[in-house]
Design a protein around this motif. Structure first.
Motif: not given
Length: 625
Positions: A222-227, A429-431, A441-452, A457-465
């Motif tokens: 994931y990449v994260e932007l923090s104020l 929880d949002k993450i 799970l299909q390999g796409n980036n997530s939509t941006p996720i607001e934490l507060g 944050v934008v994330l993508r799957v690294l490993e899926h078991k």
């Protein structure tokens, strides 16, 4: 109970209000809806088409609003799709009926949203920045708010027009305040003397392999932007801080505390101006030897404050007339003013408490000021970076490197985590919710996720078991415990059935309890809110059929512990309104009326939905299965 009714009645607005709330908090990634016309629609309501992105976004918003309630993903997806359809049905109907929300109403609502406020006040700069970052015009945004408000207006028009009669209220309390008499005995869990056989264990394992799986796991990058990170990069000088200090001085100022009392000599047709002024002057002179509070009780025409010695409480500017306020704000502690004229008459004013105001000096708040200054200066850069993050991660859905390079941020990685818990970034929880969506799970980036409000944050799957079945030997002892528990439950239920049959045949419950060495209890005048009884038992007692003739009603109540309770219900006494209930009669009418309104609104919405041309394509159905 009336409070619960009120909560339930208000709950009808929950999904309407959710639309409003989701508007500002779902803005990140709103460009997911752009260019959807290139795709084939997967659902339609009347002339409105919905695409897979719409379905995914509806699920994401809906699931985030219900986090922590333990609802499974499939149910959430189904409910989200149903909500999307119901919302559109209602929206089309209110538009067809010409219902509107005024520009003034919408403006006031937007200004009230905390999302667009700074220090409790509407921040137009923040508003414009956010709309700009999402490529949404102010008119478009206002249109969405208008839709939400009009839909809520229609809901309220039905619910708040419903009413309950005194007959309805009395009927409610007849049931609510009902009392019941019972005898009951408790059958403890009956342990099986036999251990499960190998073939039983193997058969159970084959039939219930889904219960013995390692949970599905993912790790993400994931990449994260923090104020906060942006703020740390802001250069600070004493000159800039001092200017900022002057701008923010109110935050470091403690206002003067001034409590006042007065004696009023009212001017009215019975008391002319001159006579009342003379009374006031004379009273001022007498105060040299008399107590102000006592004189206020004796002569003040303000009968309300006179009872408290003329006390008007803390002085607040802007409440009284200017002449009164000018005098009240300049008096010293304990000083009494000369007669002051207002529209009410002549006042003698006294300050009874005075705590001077205070401004914290620059040096004492420098550290706090530095952080606030850096954060304020960093907001523009943070929101602009958020715009780039949203745009680039959407345009490059198969990697994070592009957006990381563009924003000069590091791609971070998490450890494996499951849907219910995780460590590091996965504590959020949002993450976890985003990581397990089909899109990610299909390999796409997530939509941006607001934490507060200060992290994105934008994330993508690294490993899926995927979930995997554990070996029989590894779970054998767990299965033995389950089988023994099942046998114990079965033996206990059989014994309860035997005792129930004997009681129905007319045997005395005391004799049966003694013969089987079971605990026997009696409870008279039980109410629905009776403390001390297990919840399941109390609920079952008040759901049970009333005794027929002289025969008690016999029934069994299983407890979560595995125990079985055999109950003999012998008497039901109709409830009446208590004195406290009568005092809340109007509230009861309103809340019961709202409950009726909820039923009526649901019926109206279901009818509208039945009359609307709705289709859901196979793709949308598969997405929720």
């Amino acid at each position: 109970m009336l409070t619960k009714i009120r909560e339930k009645a208000q709950g009808i607005f929950a999904w309407g209000i959710l639309i409003i709330i989701c508007v500002p908090f779902a803005l990140w990634g709103i460009n997911n809806y752009i260019d959807s016309g290139r795709e084939a629609p997967v659902a339609s309501v009347g002339d409105k088409d919905f695409y897979q992105r719409d379905i995914n976004k509806a699920y994401e918003q809906y699931s985030q609003s219900l986090q922590g309630l333990g609802i499974d993903e499939q149910t959430l997806k189904s409910q989200a799709l149903e909500k999307l359809i119901k919302d559109e049905v209602l929206l089309q109907y209110v538009h067809a009926k010409g219902l509107v929300a005024t520009d003034e109403t919408v403006r006031d609502f937007i200004k009230s949203l905390e999302y667009f406020q700074t220090n409790g006040k509407f921040d137009e700069k923040k508003y414009k920045l956010l709309l700009s970052s999402q490529r949404i015009s102010s008119n478009d945004f206002i249109g969405r708010i208008k839709n939400a408000l009009v839909m809520e207006q229609f809901q309220r028009s039905i619910i708040e027009s419903s009413f309950a009669t005194l007959f309805d209220v009395e009927g409610f309390f007849k049931i609510q305040n009902q009392q019941r008499d019972v005898d009951y005995l408790t059958i403890a869990l009956q342990q099986s003397p036999e251990q499960p056989k190998e073939e039983e264990i193997a058969a159970y394992y084959q039939q219930h392999q889904n219960l013995y799986q390692t949970p599905e796991q993912v790790s993400v990058e994931y990449v994260e932007l923090s104020l906060e990170d942006f703020a740390k990069k802001v250069a600070v000088t004493d000159e800039k801080l001092k200017l900022f200090y002057e701008e923010q001085k109110d935050q470091y100022t403690t206002q003067e505390r001034r409590r006042i009392s007065h004696i009023l000599f009212a001017i009215n047709p019975k008391n002319n101006d001159k006579a009342q002024l003379e009374k006031a002057i004379k009273a001022k002179q007498e105060l040299a030897s008399k107590d102000f509070a006592e004189m206020a009780k004796e002569v003040s025409d303000d009968t309300v404050s006179a009872k408290n010695g003329g006390d008007l409480g803390l002085f607040n500017a802007g409440v009284m007339e200017k002449s009164f306020e000018d005098a009240a704000s300049t008096l010293k502690l304990g000083e009494v003013s000369n007669p002051v004229k207002s529209a009410f008459g002549y006042h003698l004013i006294k300050v009874t408490e005075l705590v001077p105001g205070n401004i914290k000096p620059f040096e004492s708040v420098k550290d706090e000021l530095t952080k606030a200054y850096q954060k304020a200066q960093a907001e523009n850069a943070f929101y602009e970076a958020g715009e780039k993050l949203t745009e680039i991660s959407y345009e490059n859905p198969d990697n994070l490197q592009t957006v990381a390079d563009a924003l000069t941020v590091t791609i971070k990685k998490s450890a494996l985590f499951i849907r219910d818990k995780g460590e590091g970034i996965a504590v959020e929880d949002k993450i976890r919710t985003a990581a397990f969506t089909d899109e990610v799970l299909q390999g796409n980036n997530s939509t941006p996720i607001e934490l507060g409000t200060e992290r994105l944050v934008v994330l993508r799957v690294l490993e899926h078991k995927t979930a995997a079945t554990r070996d029989l030997n590894a779970v054998k002892q767990d299965i033995v415990k389950v089988l023994l528990s099942d046998k114990a439950t079965h033996l206990t239920a059989e014994k309860a059935k035997q005792i129930k049959a004997r009681l129905q045949a007319g045997e005395a419950i005391q004799a049966v309890a003694a013969e089987n060495k079971l605990e026997f209890k009696q409870a008279a005048n039980l109410t629905r809110s009776k403390d001390g009884l297990p919840v399941q038992l109390n609920e079952a007692i008040f759901k049970a059929a009333k005794p027929a003739g002289n025969k008690p009603s016999i029934f069994i109540v299983p407890l979560p512990s595995g125990e079985q309770i055999v109950v003999s219900l012998s008497k039901v006494t109709e409830g009446k309104m208590s004195e406290d209930d009568k005092k809340q009669l109007e509230l009861a009418k309103k809340n019961i009326g709202n409950a009726f309104g909820q039923v009526e609104f649901n019926a109206v919405l279901n009818s509208l939905q039945a009359d609307t041309d709705i289709s859901v394509k196979t793709k949308a159905k598969q997405a929720i299965e």
